[in-house]
Write an enzyme that holds these catalytic residues in place. Sequence first.
Site, PDB file in Angstrom:
ATOM      1  N   TYR A 143       0.815  -1.207   0.000  1.00 34.98           N
ATOM      2  CA  TYR A 143       0.000   0.000   0.000  1.00 34.98           C
ATOM      3  C   TYR A 143       0.854   1.264   0.000  1.00 34.98           C
ATOM      4  O   TYR A 143       0.410   2.310  -0.453  1.00 34.98           O
ATOM      5  CB  TYR A 143      -0.907   0.029   1.241  1.00 34.98           C
ATOM      6  N   LYS A 194       3.617 -15.167   1.705  1.00 37.30           N
ATOM      7  CA  LYS A 194       3.784 -15.857   0.415  1.00 37.30           C
ATOM      8  C   LYS A 194       5.269 -16.129   0.237  1.00 37.30           C
ATOM      9  O   LYS A 194       5.900 -15.729  -0.755  1.00 37.30           O
ATOM     10  CB  LYS A 194       3.190 -14.987  -0.710  1.00 37.30           C
ATOM     11  N   ASP A 226      -2.572 -18.151  -0.099  1.00 35.79           N
ATOM     12  CA  ASP A 226      -3.616 -18.839  -0.879  1.00 35.79           C
ATOM     13  C   ASP A 226      -4.222 -19.978  -0.069  1.00 35.79           C
ATOM     14  O   ASP A 226      -5.442 -20.157  -0.022  1.00 35.79           O
ATOM     15  CB  ASP A 226      -3.063 -19.320  -2.238  1.00 35.79           C
ATOM     16  N   ASP A 250      -5.989  -7.238   4.100  1.00 31.34           N
ATOM     17  CA  ASP A 250      -7.189  -6.623   3.510  1.00 31.34           C
ATOM     18  C   ASP A 250      -8.105  -7.716   2.979  1.00 31.34           C
ATOM     19  O   ASP A 250      -9.315  -7.730   3.257  1.00 31.34           O
ATOM     20  CB  ASP A 250      -6.754  -5.686   2.383  1.00 31.34           C
ATOM     21  N   ASP A 254     -11.741  -9.603   4.862  1.00 32.88           N
ATOM     22  CA  ASP A 254     -13.076  -9.654   4.245  1.00 32.88           C
ATOM     23  C   ASP A 254     -13.619 -11.086   4.252  1.00 32.88           C
ATOM     24  O   ASP A 254     -14.809 -11.299   4.496  1.00 32.88           O
ATOM     25  CB  ASP A 254     -13.035  -9.135   2.798  1.00 32.88           C
TER      26      ASP A 254
HETATM   27  C1  IPM Z   1     -10.319  -1.672   4.313  1.00 32.03           C
HETATM   28  C2  IPM Z   1     -10.619  -1.024   3.005  1.00 32.03           C
HETATM   29  C3  IPM Z   1      -9.529  -0.019   2.687  1.00 32.03           C
HETATM   30  C4  IPM Z   1      -8.235  -0.786   2.534  1.00 32.03           C
HETATM   31  C5  IPM Z   1      -9.779   0.871   1.463  1.00 32.03           C
HETATM   32  C6  IPM Z   1     -11.111   1.602   1.571  1.00 32.03           C
HETATM   33  C7  IPM Z   1      -8.667   1.855   1.261  1.00 32.03           C
HETATM   34  O1  IPM Z   1     -10.783  -1.975   2.004  1.00 32.03           O
HETATM   35  O2  IPM Z   1     -10.228  -0.943   5.332  1.00 32.03           O
HETATM   36  O3  IPM Z   1     -10.170  -2.884   4.354  1.00 32.03           O
HETATM   37  O4  IPM Z   1      -7.959  -1.342   1.457  1.00 32.03           O
HETATM   38  O5  IPM Z   1      -7.486  -0.845   3.512  1.00 32.03           O
HETATM   39 MG    MG Z   2     -10.759  -3.981   2.758  1.00 31.95          MG
END
Ligand code: IPM
Ligand code: MG
Length: 365
Positions: A143, A194, A226, A250, A254
């Site tokens: 990032y 990785k 993975d 990230d 999710d």
């Molecule tokens: C998160 C989001 C952010 C990230 C975006 C909105 C920049 O996806 O907080 O997970 O990628 O960190």
């Molecule tokens: Mg995110």
Amino acid sequence: MPQTYRVTLLPGDGIGPEIMAVAVDVLNVVSQQHNLQFEFSEALLGGAAIDATGSPLPEETLAVCRQSDAVLLAAIGGYKWDNLPRHQRPETGLLGLRAGLQLFANLRPATILPQLIDASSLKREVVEGVDLMVVRELTGGIYFGEPKGVFETESGEQRGVNTMAYKVSEIDRIGRVAFEIAQKRGKKLCSVDKANVLEVSQLWRDRINALAPEYPDVELSHLYVDNAAMQLVRAPKQFDTLVTGNLFGDILSDIAAMLTGSIGMLPSASLGASGPGLFEPVHGSAPDIAGQDKANPLAQVLSAAMMLRYGLDQPAAAAQIEQAVMQVLDAGYRTGDILAEGMAEGMKLTGCQAMGAALLDALRG
Ligand code: IPM
Ligand code: MG
């Protein structure tokens, strides 16, 4: 004298202001009961800040955040700002805030609530009892690594570049946070990388291994990213605490979030070595339902609880909020996102404001 805390509120965009209003009401009730006092100040971030000032992170916002004891953020972004140049996008404001407050440790718990088990897309026996924590490095990796940009090659072709880079000091500090969290939880830490392909990951793995002897009570394991993604959906109960870099974290957070059935339930904390922490829901600004009183405010409310626990060291007040959330779920209140098909009986489809009112009733007993 009540203990006073300065809290900066960043309602942001989309459903942000609606869910923030619920969290503020909850904090005000809890503060009376625990002899706390919140001095709230509101600042602009994301699209709201772009519209008002041209910048997604105005200097004033960073300054007021730095002067506070904690920062509570709702969500940023929306269609309206999606096509702006990168430096003007809402996401750039959020990344600038994380970097500006040096919030290198992102804590994302994913706990399956018994009341919501049927909202998960996975089978009950796979997700029942899941209780894990993703510790994501937040101010380094791909990032922020240099070089980055779109450059022109010698032959005149455009070439996009980002760099995944970690220094030993960056790996060590997130590694220590993760080991300490694992110590307080189930004493199992899985580091995700990785290392079979990436040099930066090999260094990551070597450093995490080097820290391990300092935490003899924590059982350490390693997975490639993975495989970790696959294991999270195959058998999530094997995990307690995970630690990983910015991009892998990230993605995996999710996946972990969705095990619980709704990303609308999950809070997060971002912490630095000192200074205020940032507390925000894992979900986004949901512009498609903004302003319709349909949003689920519970992740925002649970983020306020994380603020009390990890940012302000008020665990009793945090626990009271978490109990109130359990109570409203037990009573059948459900926003649309957690109202699974086929379980509507006894459940009450609830709007954002009514969910807030139910929480206040629960808190007041
Ligand atoms: C998160 C989001 C952010 C990230 C975006 C909105 C920049 O996806 O907080 O997970 O990628 O960190
Ligand atoms: Mg995110």
